[in-house]
Design a protein around this motif. Sequence first.
Motif, mmCIF file in Angstrom:
data_model
loop_
_atom_site.group_PDB
_atom_site.id
_atom_site.type_symbol
_atom_site.label_atom_id
_atom_site.label_comp_id
_atom_site.label_asym_id
_atom_site.label_seq_id
_atom_site.Cartn_x
_atom_site.Cartn_y
_atom_site.Cartn_z
ATOM 1 N N SER A 246 7.348 -18.236 1.542
ATOM 2 C CA SER A 246 5.991 -19.128 1.229
ATOM 3 C C SER A 246 5.313 -19.130 2.282
ATOM 4 O O SER A 246 4.123 -19.524 2.151
ATOM 5 C CB SER A 246 6.722 -20.522 1.054
ATOM 6 O OG SER A 246 7.641 -20.768 2.560
ATOM 7 N N SER A 247 5.666 -18.561 3.431
ATOM 8 C CA SER A 247 4.285 -18.369 4.547
ATOM 9 C C SER A 247 4.271 -17.171 4.917
ATOM 10 O O SER A 247 5.288 -16.301 5.089
ATOM 11 C CB SER A 247 4.751 -19.511 5.442
ATOM 12 O OG SER A 247 6.021 -19.251 6.088
ATOM 13 N N PHE A 277 2.074 -29.483 -1.275
ATOM 14 C CA PHE A 277 1.463 -28.879 -2.344
ATOM 15 C C PHE A 277 2.090 -29.022 -3.692
ATOM 16 O O PHE A 277 1.541 -28.873 -4.759
ATOM 17 C CB PHE A 277 1.193 -27.212 -2.030
ATOM 18 C CG PHE A 277 0.640 -27.052 -0.948
ATOM 19 C CD1 PHE A 277 -0.848 -27.486 -0.672
ATOM 20 C CD2 PHE A 277 1.124 -26.593 0.281
ATOM 21 C CE1 PHE A 277 -1.570 -26.954 0.270
ATOM 22 C CE2 PHE A 277 0.507 -26.132 1.450
ATOM 23 C CZ PHE A 277 -1.017 -26.568 1.454
ATOM 24 N N GLN A 283 1.126 -20.626 -0.376
ATOM 25 C CA GLN A 283 -0.163 -20.467 -0.304
ATOM 26 C C GLN A 283 -0.914 -19.270 -0.013
ATOM 27 O O GLN A 283 -2.020 -19.016 -0.283
ATOM 28 C CB GLN A 283 -0.366 -21.632 0.830
ATOM 29 C CG GLN A 283 -0.055 -23.153 0.588
ATOM 30 C CD GLN A 283 -0.762 -23.457 -0.480
ATOM 31 O OE1 GLN A 283 -1.957 -23.571 -0.463
ATOM 32 N NE2 GLN A 283 -0.130 -23.713 -1.763
ATOM 33 N N SER A 308 -6.226 -24.873 -5.967
ATOM 34 C CA SER A 308 -6.232 -23.492 -5.364
ATOM 35 C C SER A 308 -6.698 -22.525 -6.166
ATOM 36 O O SER A 308 -7.152 -21.283 -5.458
ATOM 37 C CB SER A 308 -5.215 -23.187 -4.318
ATOM 38 O OG SER A 308 -4.632 -24.500 -3.429
#
Length: 914
Positions: A246-247, A277, A283, A308
Motif C-alpha cells: 500500500s505504500s 482514503f 496511493q 485521485s
Amino acid sequence: MMINYNHTVFAFLLLSLGIFKLGSCSANNVTVKCIKSEREALVKFKEGVFDIPGKLSSWVGEECCQWKGVECDNDLGHVTKLNLSNPAGRPRHFDYYEIYPYVTSRNRASAWDRCYAKSREYQSANNYCTGLCNGNSAYARSCVKSARLLGDVNSSFSGDVNASLSGEITRYLGNLSSLTHLDLGGNYNLSTKNLDWVSSLSSLEYLYMGGVKINPTKADWLHAINMLPSLQELSLYSCELKHLPSSLTFLNLTSLRVLDLSYNPFNTSIDLPYNPFNTSIPQWLFNLTSLKNLDLTFSNQRGKILDSFGRLGGLKYLYLGGNHFYGSIPASIGNLSSLKELDLSYNEMNGTIPESFGQLSTLVKLYLLENSWEGVITEAQLMNLTSLEEFVLTTNNKSQPLVFNVKVDWRPPFKLKILHLESCLIGPKFPKWLQVQSELTYVILKSVEINGTIPEEWFSLISFNLTHLDLSNNQINGSLPHQLVFPNVTKLFLQSNLFSGPIPSNISDLMPNLQYLDLSKNHFYGEIPLSISKIKQLKILVLRRNNLSGELPHHWNESQMGLRVVDISYNNICGKIPSSMGFLGNLSILVLSNNNLSGEIPSSLQNCSIVSMDFGGNRLSGNLPSWIESNIFMLRLRSNLFSGIIPRKWCNHYKLHILDLAQNNLSGGIPDCFNNFISMVDHNTSWYEPIENYTEKANIVTKGREYEYDRTLQLVTCIDLSGNSLTGGIPIQITSLTRLGTLNLSMNHLNGSIPENIGNMRWLETLDLSNNRLFGPIPGSLSSLTSLVHLNLSFNNLTGRIPSGSQLQTLIDATIYEGNPLLCGSPLPTKCLGDETSDGPSITGVDDYERIWFYASIGLGFVVGFWSVCGTLLLKKSWRHCYFCFCDDIKDRIALLIALRVVHLKRKFGLEKN
Ligand SMILES: *[C@@H]1O[C@H](CO)[C@@H](O)[C@H](O)[C@H]1NC(C)=O
Ligand SMILES: *[C@@H]1O[C@H](CO)[C@@H](O)[C@H](O)[C@H]1NC(C)=O
Ligand SMILES: *[C@@H]1O[C@H](CO)[C@@H](O)[C@H](O)[C@H]1NC(C)=O
Ligand SMILES: *[C@@H]1O[C@H](CO)[C@@H](O)[C@H](O)[C@H]1NC(C)=O
Ligand SMILES: *[C@@H]1O[C@H](CO)[C@@H](O)[C@H](O)[C@H]1NC(C)=O
Ligand SMILES: *[C@@H]1O[C@H](CO)[C@@H](O)[C@H](O)[C@H]1NC(C)=O
Ligand SMILES: *[C@@H]1O[C@H](CO)[C@@H](O)[C@H](O)[C@H]1NC(C)=O
C-alpha cells in the motif's frame, strides 16, 4: 544446367539474407556470435522447463541469436528480446457476453467472490454434485471460463494448455543484462520463486509475465519491479499475487504506460479508522502519471473509487471490473480526456454517474454491467460522448433503479453499435434518443419498463445490420412487422411482453438467419407459420405460453439439423404430433405440454436425439413409446389418455431423473427394475449439457403443490405414477433410489405392503401412497426419512402403530393416515392397545429400531422440521451443496462456490499434480 546453377545461387543468397533478417542479429552478412554467458543463461532456462509445445526446439547449437523467440543487439550481440509467450492465454476485455451469458441481476456478491476467492477454500468433494451444479448453473460455466483466465489451465477451456511451457524460471535469466523485452505471458504452468532476478534486468522496458505463478508468499515483487526505471509496460495478470504494497517510499516507474495486475487474489482489506482514503488501491499508483492503460480487473480491490483517478489524465483504458468498489463514480473522471474504454462491471457501485461524465468525448466503450446504480441520467452525462459505440449498463438495484430522464427531443451525439440497458428505467415510452440510433447491431433492452409499441421506423432503421435483439420483460404491445427483413438477425428474444397478432407467416424470408427465437409469454395468436420449418439455422424455438392455435407445422425436414429445442407448451395447438419431426435428428428437448394434441406419439421421433420429452396435459393416447432411447433424462407424459403398461424396456433409462406418468389409464404392474435409474441413486456423474440461450422449464408436482422449475430442473428427481390403474405391489427395487426426491404412487390399485427398507430413500421429501390397497404395518424405517416434508398414506388398509421419531414428529397432520381404520397411535385419535393411559407420544413398546431412531434423531427431526424445505439437506453432507443450488434464487451464490470446487479439483488432479 547453367541456369539451374544460377538459380540455386540466387536462392541461396535470398535464403541467407532472409535468415539474417529474420534473426535481426546482423548488421551485414557476418553472423554475430551470441555472448557465451547469455547463451548459458538461456540454456539454463531451457533446462528448467518442460517444453511440451516445442517452443524451444530450435534452441540448439551456439548461435543463440538465431534461436526462436530470441533477438539480439545488432552491434554487440546481447540478447535484447525474449518472446516465449502463449498469446491464446491472454484474457480479453469485454468478453462478458461470452463468459456470463445469463448472469442477471440476482446476485450482488461481486464476481470475484463467485469466481475466485472461494474456489481455493472449498476442499471437500463430491464429483456428482459439483458436476450437476456445474452443468446446472450458468454462473458456474462462466466461472469455469474465468478460471481459465485465472490460471486454471486444466479447466474445461483447456485449449491453451498445450501451448504453455511448464516448470520453473531460473534466476539465470537475470544475466541477460541488455534485455529490453521479456514476454513469458500466457504460460500458466510456469512459475518463479521470486522476481529478484528481474531486478537485474535494468534495461527492461516491456515485461509480460501474465499467467506465470509468482510465489505468493513473496511480498517483495514490487520492489524488484521498482528497480526497473525504464519499464514502460508491465503485465502480471493471473500471477497468483497476494500482496499489493500500500505504500512505497519512492517510485522509480515514472515511464510506466501499461500496468496490468488483473486476475490476482490480492488480499486487501480496509482498516477504516487508519485508511483516510477508504479504498484498497494503493496511493503510489496515482503517481504513475504516464499511465495509459490500467487494468485491475478481478483483483479484489475494495472501497470507493477515488477522486485521485483524475490525476491519471493520460489514461486511455481503465479496467476496474469484478472488484468490490462501491459508491459513485468520482467527478474527477471528467479529467480523463483521452479515455477510450471504461469498465466498471461486476462491482457494488451503488451511487450515481456524475455530470462530468459528459466530457469524455473520446470514450468508445462504456461497460457498467451488474452494479447497483442509482440516480438519474440526463443529457448532461451523455452530451459530449461523441465517440461512444458500446454502451452497457445493467443494475441490480431494485428499490431505486437508475432512471433515464432525457428531454423528449434530445438527439445524442453518438451512434451506438452495442446497446445493453437492463433493469433501469428508460420507459414508459420507447425513447426518441434511441430511435435515431441507426447503426445498432446488438440491442438488449430488458426489464426497462417500456410500455407501448416499438416504432416501426426504428425497426426499419436498424433492421439491416441487427444481429441480436432482446426486448424481453417489458410491456411492449403491438404486432411484429410483417414486411421488414432482418437479414442478419440470429437472436430474437421478445419473451414476457404483451406482443400480439400472428407470427409473420413469411418469417423464414424475414429472418432467414435466425438461430434463437423466444416469443414466450406474450399474446401471439393464430397458427404457427409453416415457414418456421424453413429457417435452416434455427437452434431454439420457444413459443411457450401464447394463444397459438391450429396444428403444429408439418413440413419439418432434414435441413434443420441444428434444431435442438422446440417448446410450444401452453398454447391451444391441436391435431397430431407430425411424424416429420422425426427428421430433426438433433432435436433433444421437445416440450408440447398443455395443448390439445391428440393421437399417438409418432414412432419417427426415435430418430431424434430426445433427452427431454414433455407432452403433459394433452389428449395423447395409445401405448407408451417403448422405443425411447436410454439417454432420456426427463419423461413427462402426465394428464393424457395413455393406456397399456409401463414398458419394461424403459428400465435402461439410466439418466432418467423425472418420470411423470400421472393421470393416464395405465395398467399392469410397476416394473421391478427401477433400481436401474441410477440418476436417482447417489452417483458420481452428471450428464446434463446446458444449451446456450435456453433454460428448460417444467412443472413438477411435489410437496403437494405444482412448481415451475427452470434452472434447477436438472436437480429434481421425481417418479409420479399417480392416478392410473396400476396393480401389484410396490417393487422393493424402488427403495434403492436413494436420491429420489418425490415418489407419488397414489390413486392406483396397488396392494401388498410398504417395502420394509423404505427408509433407505434418504432424499425423499414427498411420499404419497394414498388411495391404494396397501396393507400391513407402516415400516419403522420410515422414521429415518429425515428429509420428508410431505407424506400421505391415507385410504389404504394399513395396520398397527404409526412409527414415531425423527422427521415424523413434525408430520403430525392426522389426515396423513386417515382412511386406514386399523392404524393407531399419534397423530390419530385412535390409541394403540396398551396406550390408553398415556397422553403424549410414548416410546414404550416401540421396537428397538424405532427407539434408537427416536433418541438419535429427535434433535435432527426438530432442526429439519424447522428448516422445512430448503434446509433439509443441510444434514446430508454430500448433497447439501447440490441442494443449495436446487433452491432457486437464494442459493445462486452457493451454487457458484460449488462450481468453483470443480475448478479447484481439476486443478488439483490435473497438471498441478507434479
Ligand atoms: C559478406 O559481405 C561481404 C561484403 O560486405 C562480401 O564481400 C562477402 O562475399 C559476403 N559473404 C557472403 C557469404 O555473402
Ligand atoms: C530505483 O532504481 C534505481 C536504479 O535502478 C535503484 O538503484 C533504486 O534502488 C530504485 N529505488 C527503489 C526505491 O527501488
Ligand atoms: C507521489 O507524489 C507525491 C507528490 O505528488 C509525493 O509527495 C509522493 O512522495 C509520491 N509518492 C511516491 C511513492 O513516489
Ligand atoms: C453503498 O454501499 C456502501 C457499502 O456497502 C454503504 O456503506 C453505503 O451506505 C451505500 N450507499 C448507498 C447510497 O446506498
Ligand atoms: C460539452 O462540450 C462543449 C463544447 O466542447 C462544452 O462547452 C460543454 O461544457 C461540454 N459539456 C459537458 C457536460 O462537459
Ligand atoms: C450497416 O453496417 C455497415 C458497415 O458497418 C454500414 O456501412 C452501413 O451503413 C450499415 N447499414 C445501415 C442500414 O445502418
Ligand atoms: C401502460 O400504458 C397504459 C396506457 O398508457 C396504461 O394504462 C398502463 O397502466 C401502463 N402500464 C404500466 C405497467 O405502466
